[in-house]
Design a protein around this motif. Structure first.
Motif, PDB file in Angstrom:
ATOM      1  N   ASP A  68       0.861  -1.178   0.000  1.00 17.73           N
ATOM      2  CA  ASP A  68       0.000   0.000   0.000  1.00 17.73           C
ATOM      3  C   ASP A  68       0.902   1.234   0.000  1.00 17.73           C
ATOM      4  O   ASP A  68       1.639   1.477   0.954  1.00 17.73           O
ATOM      5  N   LYS A  69       0.860   1.989  -1.074  1.00 15.59           N
ATOM      6  CA  LYS A  69       1.760   3.117  -1.265  1.00 15.59           C
ATOM      7  C   LYS A  69       0.983   4.418  -1.208  1.00 15.59           C
ATOM      8  O   LYS A  69       0.038   4.621  -1.974  1.00 15.59           O
ATOM      9  N   GLU A 128       4.848   6.755   1.751  1.00 13.60           N
ATOM     10  CA  GLU A 128       4.755   5.867   2.917  1.00 13.60           C
ATOM     11  C   GLU A 128       4.298   4.500   2.415  1.00 13.60           C
ATOM     12  O   GLU A 128       3.331   4.400   1.655  1.00 13.60           O
ATOM     13  N   TYR A 129       5.001   3.460   2.841  1.00 18.19           N
ATOM     14  CA  TYR A 129       4.666   2.103   2.406  1.00 18.19           C
ATOM     15  C   TYR A 129       4.155   1.287   3.582  1.00 18.19           C
ATOM     16  O   TYR A 129       4.703   1.345   4.686  1.00 18.19           O
ATOM     17  N   LYS A 130       3.120   0.501   3.313  1.00 17.54           N
ATOM     18  CA  LYS A 130       2.631  -0.482   4.270  1.00 17.54           C
ATOM     19  C   LYS A 130       2.491  -1.812   3.527  1.00 17.54           C
ATOM     20  O   LYS A 130       2.093  -1.838   2.367  1.00 17.54           O
ATOM     21  N   PHE A 139       1.240  -6.033   3.579  1.00 17.21           N
ATOM     22  CA  PHE A 139       0.316  -6.986   4.197  1.00 17.21           C
ATOM     23  C   PHE A 139       0.343  -8.311   3.438  1.00 17.21           C
ATOM     24  O   PHE A 139       0.510  -8.344   2.218  1.00 17.21           O
ATOM     25  N   LYS A 146       0.180  -7.712   9.015  1.00 14.52           N
ATOM     26  CA  LYS A 146       1.098  -6.700   8.500  1.00 14.52           C
ATOM     27  C   LYS A 146       2.507  -7.272   8.385  1.00 14.52           C
ATOM     28  O   LYS A 146       2.908  -8.114   9.184  1.00 14.52           O
ATOM     29  N   ASP A 192       6.734  -6.384   7.942  1.00 12.99           N
ATOM     30  CA  ASP A 192       7.731  -5.367   8.246  1.00 12.99           C
ATOM     31  C   ASP A 192       9.062  -5.714   7.574  1.00 12.99           C
ATOM     32  O   ASP A 192       9.227  -6.795   6.992  1.00 12.99           O
TER      33      ASP A 192
END
Length: 210
Positions: A131-132, A146-148, A150, A166, A168
């Motif tokens: 998710d950017k 910001e990157y997330k 999953f 999530k 990391d």
């Protein structure tokens, strides 16, 4: 007499099989899968049907894994369709490859947005979703994101059906980037195994599948 001989010759030629060359200059031909075979010209792939007609034109976003890199779950050494879908890829601004899928018409049905993804089975695949979000620019006018990340269950229409957890420690710069391992595996139509580094694998029931 001559007219009869000419007519006979034309009749014989009409019933002889004719080999028509439909696609030429091909560098590589993959086996048929689900009625289509991938054909390569240089760095581009297209697809022919079982009559030899080019039904998907040559394009440079079709994914293949000639080195059979085990880190990538899509490990086939050539493009192929599975459950009506074939993997495609593109690079984001940071030079990192992301994966999606096209259908047998060449239309993109699952936009490239996954850092790793398994082949589809029973209409679903597991994947690492990124998710950017654009956050602005720095003093040098460089874009900041910001990157997330999953582990997810994705359906064959491109929808994320379930979030498992999530992720990391994924670096999104091409010099530091390593393909993240798949952290969720479908066991059957009702069960999925999910992995956490400090806890190992755990089995849980899917909430979205019946």
């Amino acid at each position: 007499m001559k007219n009869r001989l000419m007519l006979l010759a034309i009749t014989v030629l009409a019933v002889l099989p004719v080999s028509a060359q439909m696609v030429q200059g091909i560098d590589e031909i993959a086996p048929f899968s689900e009625g289509l075979a991938a054909v390569r010209k240089g760095g581009e792939w297209g697809f022919i049907d079982e009559e030899g007609k080019l039904v998907i034109d040559f394009r440079d976003d079709v994914y293949w894994n000639p080195s059979q890199d085990n880190a990538i779950a899509l490990g086939a050494p050539y493009p192929m369709f599975n459950e009506g879908l074939c993997a495609i890829t593109q690079k984001v601004e940071d030079g990192v490859p992301v994966f999606g899928f096209m259908d047998k018409t060449g239309a993109v049905v699952v936009p490239p947005q996954f850092l790793n993804v398994t082949p589809f089975k029973d209409g679903y695949a597991t994947a690492v979703f990124v998710d950017k979000t654009f956050k602005g620019e720095n003093e040098f006018k460089l874009k900041i994101y910001e990157y997330k990340f999953f582990d997810v269950l994705v359906s064959s229409n491109g929808e994320i059906a379930e979030y498992f957890g999530k992720r990391d420690h994924i670096q999104m710069t091409v010099k530091r980037y390593k393909v993240p391992t798949i952290g969720a595996k479908m066991l059957n139509a009702q069960l999925v195994a999910t992995h956490k580094p400090d806890q190992g694998w755990a089995i849980q029931q899917l909430q979205t599948k019946k």
